[in-house]
Design an enzyme around this catalytic site. Structure first.
Site, PDB file in Angstrom:
ATOM      1  N   ILE A   1     -63.530  -5.444 -71.558  1.00 25.41           N
ATOM      2  CA  ILE A   1     -63.566  -5.076 -72.982  1.00 25.41           C
ATOM      3  C   ILE A   1     -63.486  -6.341 -73.839  1.00 25.41           C
ATOM      4  CG2 ILE A   1     -62.494  -3.664 -74.783  1.00 25.41           C
ATOM      5  CD1 ILE A   1     -61.320  -1.924 -72.457  1.00 25.41           C
TER       6      ILE A   1
ATOM      7  N   ASP B   1     -57.883 -17.368 -71.528  1.00 28.40           N
ATOM      8  CA  ASP B   1     -57.921 -16.452 -70.383  1.00 28.40           C
ATOM      9  C   ASP B   1     -57.497 -17.234 -69.142  1.00 28.40           C
ATOM     10  OD1 ASP B   1     -59.926 -13.634 -69.829  1.00 28.40           O
ATOM     11  OD2 ASP B   1     -58.950 -14.696 -68.175  1.00 28.40           O
ATOM     12  N   ASN B   2     -56.662 -16.626 -68.305  1.00 27.26           N
ATOM     13  CA  ASN B   2     -56.223 -17.331 -67.087  1.00 27.26           C
ATOM     14  C   ASN B   2     -57.201 -17.138 -65.919  1.00 27.26           C
ATOM     15  OD1 ASN B   2     -55.731 -14.741 -66.194  1.00 27.26           O
ATOM     16  ND2 ASN B   2     -53.498 -14.929 -66.177  1.00 27.26           N
ATOM     17  N   LEU B   3     -58.229 -16.337 -66.143  1.00 30.47           N
ATOM     18  CA  LEU B   3     -59.294 -16.095 -65.151  1.00 30.47           C
ATOM     19  C   LEU B   3     -58.770 -15.487 -63.844  1.00 30.47           C
ATOM     20  CD1 LEU B   3     -61.576 -19.239 -65.721  1.00 30.47           C
ATOM     21  CD2 LEU B   3     -61.815 -16.944 -66.681  1.00 30.47           C
TER      22      LEU B   3
ATOM     23  N   ALA C   1     -55.209  -9.706 -72.974  1.00 34.38           N
ATOM     24  CA  ALA C   1     -54.717 -10.199 -71.678  1.00 34.38           C
ATOM     25  C   ALA C   1     -53.615  -9.297 -71.117  1.00 34.38           C
ATOM     26  CB  ALA C   1     -54.192 -11.622 -71.844  1.00 34.38           C
TER      27      ALA C   1
ATOM     28  N   TYR D   1     -47.438   0.584 -66.074  1.00 31.60           N
ATOM     29  CA  TYR D   1     -48.535   0.067 -66.918  1.00 31.60           C
ATOM     30  C   TYR D   1     -48.428   0.643 -68.331  1.00 31.60           C
ATOM     31  CZ  TYR D   1     -53.188   0.035 -68.993  1.00 31.60           C
ATOM     32  OH  TYR D   1     -54.227  -0.093 -69.878  1.00 31.60           O
TER      33      TYR D   1
ATOM     34  N   ARG E   1     -62.326  13.334 -68.821  1.00 26.57           N
ATOM     35  CA  ARG E   1     -62.038  12.064 -69.489  1.00 26.57           C
ATOM     36  C   ARG E   1     -62.980  11.895 -70.678  1.00 26.57           C
ATOM     37  NH1 ARG E   1     -58.308  12.557 -66.827  1.00 26.57           N
ATOM     38  NH2 ARG E   1     -57.239  11.158 -65.404  1.00 26.57           N
TER      39      ARG E   1
ATOM     40  N   ASP F   1     -53.015  10.698 -61.654  1.00 29.98           N
ATOM     41  CA  ASP F   1     -54.065  11.173 -62.556  1.00 29.98           C
ATOM     42  C   ASP F   1     -53.577  12.353 -63.394  1.00 29.98           C
ATOM     43  OD1 ASP F   1     -56.083   9.399 -62.068  1.00 29.98           O
ATOM     44  OD2 ASP F   1     -57.088  10.619 -60.560  1.00 29.98           O
TER      45      ASP F   1
HETATM   46  N1  UFG Z   1     -62.300   9.212 -60.008  1.00 36.96           N
HETATM   47  C1  UFG Z   1     -62.842   9.826 -58.903  1.00 36.96           C
HETATM   48  N2  UFG Z   1     -63.315   9.037 -57.904  1.00 36.96           N
HETATM   49  C2  UFG Z   1     -63.253   7.678 -57.945  1.00 36.96           C
HETATM   50  C3  UFG Z   1     -62.692   7.049 -59.081  1.00 36.96           C
HETATM   51  C4  UFG Z   1     -62.220   7.866 -60.092  1.00 36.96           C
HETATM   52  O1  UFG Z   1     -62.908  11.057 -58.824  1.00 36.96           O
HETATM   53  O2  UFG Z   1     -63.693   7.022 -56.985  1.00 36.96           O
HETATM   54  C5  UFG Z   1     -61.821  10.049 -61.109  1.00 36.96           C
HETATM   55  C6  UFG Z   1     -60.362   9.844 -61.419  1.00 36.96           C
HETATM   56  O3  UFG Z   1     -59.570  10.652 -60.605  1.00 36.96           O
HETATM   57  C7  UFG Z   1     -60.321  10.225 -62.894  1.00 36.96           C
HETATM   58  C8  UFG Z   1     -61.700   9.840 -63.422  1.00 36.96           C
HETATM   59  O4  UFG Z   1     -62.524   9.704 -62.271  1.00 36.96           O
HETATM   60  O5  UFG Z   1     -60.181  11.606 -63.007  1.00 36.96           O
HETATM   61  C9  UFG Z   1     -61.703   8.527 -64.165  1.00 36.96           C
HETATM   62  O6  UFG Z   1     -61.062   7.550 -63.329  1.00 36.96           O
HETATM   63  P1  UFG Z   1     -61.081   5.990 -63.684  1.00 36.96           P
HETATM   64  O7  UFG Z   1     -60.326   5.314 -62.589  1.00 36.96           O
HETATM   65  O8  UFG Z   1     -62.483   5.561 -63.946  1.00 36.96           O
HETATM   66  O9  UFG Z   1     -60.324   5.929 -65.044  1.00 36.96           O
HETATM   67  P2  UFG Z   1     -58.848   6.433 -65.409  1.00 36.96           P
HETATM   68  O10 UFG Z   1     -59.013   7.579 -66.377  1.00 36.96           O
HETATM   69  O11 UFG Z   1     -58.011   6.679 -64.231  1.00 36.96           O
HETATM   70  O12 UFG Z   1     -58.306   5.109 -66.047  1.00 36.96           O
HETATM   71  C10 UFG Z   1     -58.448   4.770 -67.394  1.00 36.96           C
HETATM   72  C11 UFG Z   1     -58.876   3.307 -67.517  1.00 36.96           C
HETATM   73  C12 UFG Z   1     -57.844   2.401 -66.849  1.00 36.96           C
HETATM   74  C13 UFG Z   1     -56.532   2.678 -67.516  1.00 36.96           C
HETATM   75  C14 UFG Z   1     -56.178   4.125 -67.403  1.00 36.96           C
HETATM   76  C15 UFG Z   1     -54.902   4.451 -68.085  1.00 36.96           C
HETATM   77  O13 UFG Z   1     -60.147   3.136 -66.926  1.00 36.96           O
HETATM   78  O14 UFG Z   1     -58.199   1.040 -66.970  1.00 36.96           O
HETATM   79  O15 UFG Z   1     -57.212   4.936 -67.983  1.00 36.96           O
HETATM   80  O16 UFG Z   1     -54.598   5.779 -67.918  1.00 36.96           O
HETATM   81  F1  UFG Z   1     -55.593   1.925 -66.920  1.00 36.96           F
END
Ligand code: UFG
Length: 330
Positions: free
Chosen positions: A12, A31-33, A74, A141, A221, A284
């Site tokens: 982002i 950025d610390n990379l 960061a 987190y 989502r 989740d």
């Molecule tokens: N999912 C799958 N299969 C996968 C990966 C994800 O079914 O291989 C599902 C997850 O269970 C979730 C949805 O897809 O229901 C989205 O998952 P992501 O991992 O893409 O994203 P999240 O909603 O878990 O995470 C987001 C941001 C993170 C942040 C987090 C905080 O992408 O960086 O919200 O809640 F940390």
């Protein structure tokens, strides 16, 4: 404005650096990379490799650069990792942010746009989410992000820090010109994983949880295009004044299920994308989507990517052109 962008080499962050530069701002990236990619920002953008842990470096930068504002990305982002190693997250995402705030106070920099997260709401029972709902973060987190929201409020009271906390929903997609995109290692996010299946780099995508109380049983989502999210940072920064405090949901308000997303990716890529049903992934939440009217009303912000097809198509363009991400040697 002269803007310090911490974590500007991340997903982002790098899209926001571009948006800031395109809007005429003078950007310095710190950025610390550790997770960021130097190649995610243009060679002409000011860059310092360093860590917010380094208070001497911060003092030198603030002394020399006379920043007007800070955009603070960061942080570590893996929720699962935060559960296993909370102190790593509290150290980097809280303690190092306090170093940054201390430098801002010392040098009189009174504007910050902060990367918060919809995860601060925890497991709410009403949807869509409004900013007024009580927060009950559950992972280290999310708790660290929420702790910084409190710190910002206290600094606002004590020394008139002006801040905007953007509570991100699911950032997705890649730059419309295909030059920068999403590259995490290891990858855990749904869209890159689905596209890696389309590229033949993975055999299948696992659908984590198919028995949720949602229309098709998979999680819902709110996917927001990363350039729209970047634009929200620019708008938030440009209206921000010292002493103000603003908190916005940065989402589109449109819920999409995991199954729907995979179906869209099949259409966009023309690949079958095999999917298998798996158990729920720990941590989740069944559904997370925004009521995004506050950011639209206050900032005049509108997502330009209204259709999920277009969001996934932009990600597909990036993944096809950069199958190994930024690191060709991988
Ligand atoms: N999912 C799958 N299969 C996968 C990966 C994800 O079914 O291989 C599902 C997850 O269970 C979730 C949805 O897809 O229901 C989205 O998952 P992501 O991992 O893409 O994203 P999240 O909603 O878990 O995470 C987001 C941001 C993170 C942040 C987090 C905080 O992408 O960086 O919200 O809640 F940390």
């Amino acid at each position: 404005m002269k803007v310090l962008v911490t974590g500007g080499c991340g997903y982002i962050g790098s899209h926001t650096v571009r948006a800031l530069v395109n809007s005429g701002h003078d950007v310095l990236v710190l950025d610390n990379l550790v997770n960021g990619h130097r190649r995610a920002i243009d060679e002409n953008v000011g860059f310092v490799a360093g860590d917010l842990e380094d208070r001497t470096l911060l003092a030198e930068l603030f002394e020399a650069e006379k920043f007007d504002a800070v955009v603070h990305f960061a942080a570590f982002i893996e929720v699962g990792e935060s559960v296993i190693d909370p102190l790593k997250f509290y150290q980097n995402n809280i303690s190092n942010t306090l170093n940054l705030l201390q430098a801002m106070q010392t040098y009189g920099v009174k504007k910050m746009v902060f990367s918060s997260t919809c995860a601060v709401y925890g497991t709410p029972d009403t949807m869509p989410l409004t900013e007024e709902l009580p927060c009950n973060p559950v992972s280290p987190y999310a708790r660290a992000k929420y702790a910084i929201e409190w710190a910002l409020e206290d600094c606002n009271t004590a020394w008139e820090l002006g801040y905007t906390a953007l509570r991100y929903f699911n950032a997705a997609g890649a730059a419309s010109d295909g030059k920068i995109g999403e590259d995490h290692s290891p990858e855990s996010h749904l869209i890159p994983i689905v596209l890696q299946v389309a590229l033949g780099q993975r055999e299948q995508v696992k659908i984590f949880g198919t028995d949720y109380d949602t229309p098709d049983g998979s999680c819902l989502r709110d996917y927001i295009h990363v350039e729209d999210l970047a634009d929200a940072h620019v708008k938030a920064l440009e209206v921000l004044a010292p002493g103000q405090k603003r908190i916005y949901n940065a989402g589109t308000g449109t819920p999409t299920s995991v199954r729907e997303l995979i179906e869209v990716a099949r259409k966009v890529t023309g690949h079958a994308i095999p999917a298998v049903e798996e158990g729920r992934r720990a941590g989740d939440v069944p559904e997370l989507y925004a009521n995004a009217s506050k950011i639209r009303d206050d900032l005049g912000w509108q997502p330009r990517y209204a259709k999920l097809e277009d969001i996934v198509a932009s990600a597909w363009k990036w993944h096809q052109a950069h199958p190994k991400g930024y690191d060709d040697r991988r």
